[in-house]
Write an enzyme that holds these catalytic residues in place. Sequence first.
Site, PDB file in Angstrom:
ATOM      1  N   LYS A  92      73.559 -70.553  38.215  1.00 29.15           N
ATOM      2  CA  LYS A  92      72.127 -70.720  37.961  1.00 29.15           C
ATOM      3  C   LYS A  92      71.433 -69.457  37.446  1.00 29.15           C
ATOM      4  O   LYS A  92      70.437 -69.552  36.723  1.00 29.15           O
ATOM      5  CB  LYS A  92      71.418 -71.235  39.221  1.00 29.15           C
ATOM      6  CG  LYS A  92      71.760 -72.669  39.574  1.00 29.15           C
ATOM      7  CD  LYS A  92      70.915 -73.168  40.727  1.00 29.15           C
ATOM      8  CE  LYS A  92      71.219 -74.622  41.049  1.00 29.15           C
ATOM      9  NZ  LYS A  92      70.333 -75.169  42.103  1.00 29.15           N
TER      10      LYS A  92
ATOM     11  N   ASP B  84      64.330 -77.551  40.242  1.00 27.93           N
ATOM     12  CA  ASP B  84      64.485 -77.554  41.698  1.00 27.93           C
ATOM     13  C   ASP B  84      63.133 -77.479  42.391  1.00 27.93           C
ATOM     14  O   ASP B  84      62.950 -78.007  43.487  1.00 27.93           O
ATOM     15  CB  ASP B  84      65.352 -76.366  42.149  1.00 27.93           C
ATOM     16  CG  ASP B  84      66.827 -76.595  41.879  1.00 27.93           C
ATOM     17  OD1 ASP B  84      67.258 -77.754  41.838  1.00 27.93           O
ATOM     18  OD2 ASP B  84      67.556 -75.590  41.724  1.00 27.93           O
TER      19      ASP B  84
END
Length: 290
Positions: free
Chosen positions: A74, A110
Amino acid sequence: MRRRVITSSTGLLAVIGHPVAHSVSPAMHNAAIAAAGLDLVYVALDVVPASLPGALDGLVSLGLRGANVTVPHKQAVMSACVDLTATARAVGAVNTLTVTDAGLVGDNTDVAGFLAGLGDLVVDRAVVLGSGGAARAVVAALVGRGTTVTVVARDPGRGHELVAAVGASSSTVAVTAVDRTEHVAAAVAGSDLVVNATPLGWHGERLPAPLHELHPGQLAYDCNYASPPSPFLTDARRAGAATVDGLEMVVGQAAAALQGWTGTAPDVDAMRSAARDELAARADGGGEGS
């Protein structure tokens, strides 16, 4: 049921990570794709860290529409992006890539996924365990809602890096070490929400004791999704607290990513049902992240 036909014109989406065998993303996305009648297919691609640069080049070369990114990539993918959304910059991590003519654009859904799990709940004070990518997204989401946050970290230095990364002030986000038991216990007792933003619990591990000492009126939110539920959520329910597991966050972030790629609001119920069916079909069930 009409059989889907995949042709040379079928668009390709993917999730990249290492490992990705646990991911429910293909099940979720393909369920939503089928429900919307889109000519797309979504696959999981296991990419070891050493192969990441080549894999990212391949996303562009092979004409993928986009890709989700899960652990451990990420943060590593950020340098390959020609542009980052404000949310990705604030979080310091990317979980969604869109392939454009100019190259890869990085986003972080997210934050949206975490907030989807909270719904309309008003949270004045929260405790967040962790200082990694998931914790950054959670803290960024909560700070954006005006919540005062205590970050509990194994390494307080990383906790302070998180605060700086999300652009929060010390009056909004405090950091304490996980072994400062009295501080952690006091923060938990005075909070509306306690979030586990670490992998702990994925394999049945317990969180440090004060983080289990919840009471009615509080919400326990585990960013992991597991079957059976993690000890953190099990203990919270026994204590009379409400609970949310990471499946809601995973569904929420996936829905936001798919809508960004297609411009079509996905069938969230279909995604949630597909994810639950996928987990139920597995002997060990569960996972963390996408």
